[in-house]
Enzyme design. Sequence first.
Site, PDB file in Angstrom:
ATOM      1  N   SER A  33     -59.946  10.768  68.889  1.00  0.00           N
ATOM      2  CA  SER A  33     -61.123  10.520  69.720  1.00  0.00           C
ATOM      3  C   SER A  33     -61.278  11.553  70.828  1.00  0.00           C
ATOM      4  CB  SER A  33     -60.988   9.134  70.356  1.00  0.00           C
ATOM      5  OG  SER A  33     -61.945   8.948  71.374  1.00  0.00           O
TER       6      SER A  33
ATOM      7  N   LYS B 191     -53.966   7.649  70.965  1.00  0.00           N
ATOM      8  CA  LYS B 191     -54.524   8.504  69.903  1.00  0.00           C
ATOM      9  C   LYS B 191     -53.830   9.869  69.900  1.00  0.00           C
ATOM     10  CE  LYS B 191     -57.815   6.082  67.815  1.00  0.00           C
ATOM     11  NZ  LYS B 191     -57.718   5.784  66.368  1.00  0.00           N
TER      12      LYS B 191
ATOM     13  N   TYR C 248     -56.024   4.154  75.409  1.00  0.00           N
ATOM     14  CA  TYR C 248     -56.540   4.427  74.071  1.00  0.00           C
ATOM     15  C   TYR C 248     -56.392   5.915  73.739  1.00  0.00           C
ATOM     16  CZ  TYR C 248     -60.210   5.036  70.490  1.00  0.00           C
ATOM     17  OH  TYR C 248     -60.923   5.366  69.364  1.00  0.00           O
TER      18      TYR C 248
END
Lengths: 330, 330
Positions: free
Chosen positions: A124, A152, A148
């Site tokens: 991302s 990732k 997050y």
Amino acid sequence: MHITILGGNGFLGRKIAARLVADGALGGTPVSSLTLFDLAAAPAPPASFLVRSLAGDLAELPADAIPPGTSVVFHLAAVVSSAAEADYELGRRVNLRGTDAVVDACRRLPRSDAGPPRVVFTSSVASFGGGQGAVVTDDARQMPGNSYGAQKAAAELILADASRRGFLDAVSLRLPTVVIRPGRPNAAASSFVSAILREPLLGLRATLPVPDGFAVWVCSPRRAVDWLLHAAAMDTAALGADRGINPPGLSVTAGAMLAALDKVRPDASALVDRRPDPAVAAIVGAWPAAFAATRSPALGFTRHEGLAELIQAFIDDDLDATRQDRAALP
Amino acid sequence: MHITILGGNGFLGRKIAARLVADGALGGTPVSSLTLFDLAAAPAPPASFLVRSLAGDLAELPADAIPPGTSVVFHLAAVVSSAAEADYELGRRVNLRGTDAVVDACRRLPRSDAGPPRVVFTSSVASFGGGQGAVVTDDARQMPGNSYGAQKAAAELILADASRRGFLDAVSLRLPTVVIRPGRPNAAASSFVSAILREPLLGLRATLPVPDGFAVWVCSPRRAVDWLLHAAAMDTAALGADRGINPPGLSVTAGAMLAALDKVRPDASALVDRRPDPAVAAIVGAWPAAFAATRSPALGFTRHEGLAELIQAFIDDDLDATRQDRAALP
């Protein structure tokens, strides 16, 4: 070839499954079977090949989710940004332990003359920091500003190492913010990016919490699916050790999105209320707003279409289904 | 203050414990107790404060390894490069699951007015790629060429995120190859870097498997300990989100090391046999040989001494103990 989609019940997972069903092949090789895996079993689309749908926890991935003979795994399953921020253990469990489970499933497969399975991983834009002023180059380091993004980026390292060891053959795509997503406006900080286009197209009001000049790095669902399918079929020899791809998205301002909306549906942007929300601007403002992506087009990832085409594609692909979903809900 | 050393029975762990015992304080604050944790319990040095020694598995870290009131955790426990390459699951268990266990132990501590515990983590030069030609800048991205380096880089991401969330307050030091290590030559690819200095000082022959012009990024044990203690006491406000430190090591060629050896102990380098080993050169040759470290000196990490001083320090600090250890073994 056998293909598995982890996160097969999600927005992109369903779109990839639909493309595989429509094409019947990936990179010129016929698809023989497809496994969809998600927390809740995905509806199996009617297809000319076998489709199995499994439900379960990614961190406890059952062996039959990635059966012997699997050529491609789309690893799209994730706990997304706001949820991983709200629940640290859940994010770690799915985004990190889940990726370890994918590595283990692949390395336990019987060795094949065709080599280890390709794993296409959705990383991302949130794995980078930088904010509004940033133009992220292809060799920029990942300094994420949320759990997050950190998970990732760490998963990318694990998958690159697993590729080097020959357990699998990973391509990690750092996807931009995907617009236009169907569904209702929600608590996600980036929710407005889709909402300011989608809601007016449904005849509903939406709120813009940032200035018109605020820039975002976006891509359309169509382009995201094209990139994921290209990542599944490309020759990875050209990647060398660097398995992370910044695809050629689009850096757009909120004002440009609204201007494009009016071109497709005149005066639709009148339904958008400008109501600055510093809290939203602070979160989304930490993500990089632009990339200088030169490696990915050279590797065959298609360049992005313009905003008007992106909006028209939503009308063609998703607007009716979105309207029906809304009508069906209380 | 209470301090815990994870990996307290290792080479650097013992040296830090000895310094804390000698100084009785860290950053001006008296040490009240020290916990040493390792696979095999470390011998507890006699000290003016309480020293406890615990044995266990880092990935199953017992709660009393980091008790309430802990101010500083030195997280030095690791499965090193050759071992992590040989046993993927063991490396992942200790280097990643172990780091998660440290995060969890810290975030479960009762909140303290003094803030979360400082965690000083030993990351590694192996978390970078680049090789002989590289000069790694402070904002270079980590593209490791082995599982150890990948696990260290991923652990850095996890610790930076845990710092942002306020679970702990991490400083990750990417240590150069530490020379001169005591002990015998072993199977590690970097073993020769210490051996070509240590063995001749013991009157024994050693083998140089790379050309004289081959460069390595090194630091002395004294400097490594200084840096680790500075990382434990420094004000981390200056770090912002970037918790990774490239300390100011020394880029030296094999030839320069041998010339410095002869200056300290004339003709000692005659005990070194030049026997090129392309396999060793391939592994060590993937690590970056030089860094442009400008941030760490500005943050108060002391610059490195010269090679002659490094060699003399081994003679002063470790030569007798190394000779006795050798004599005691079959």
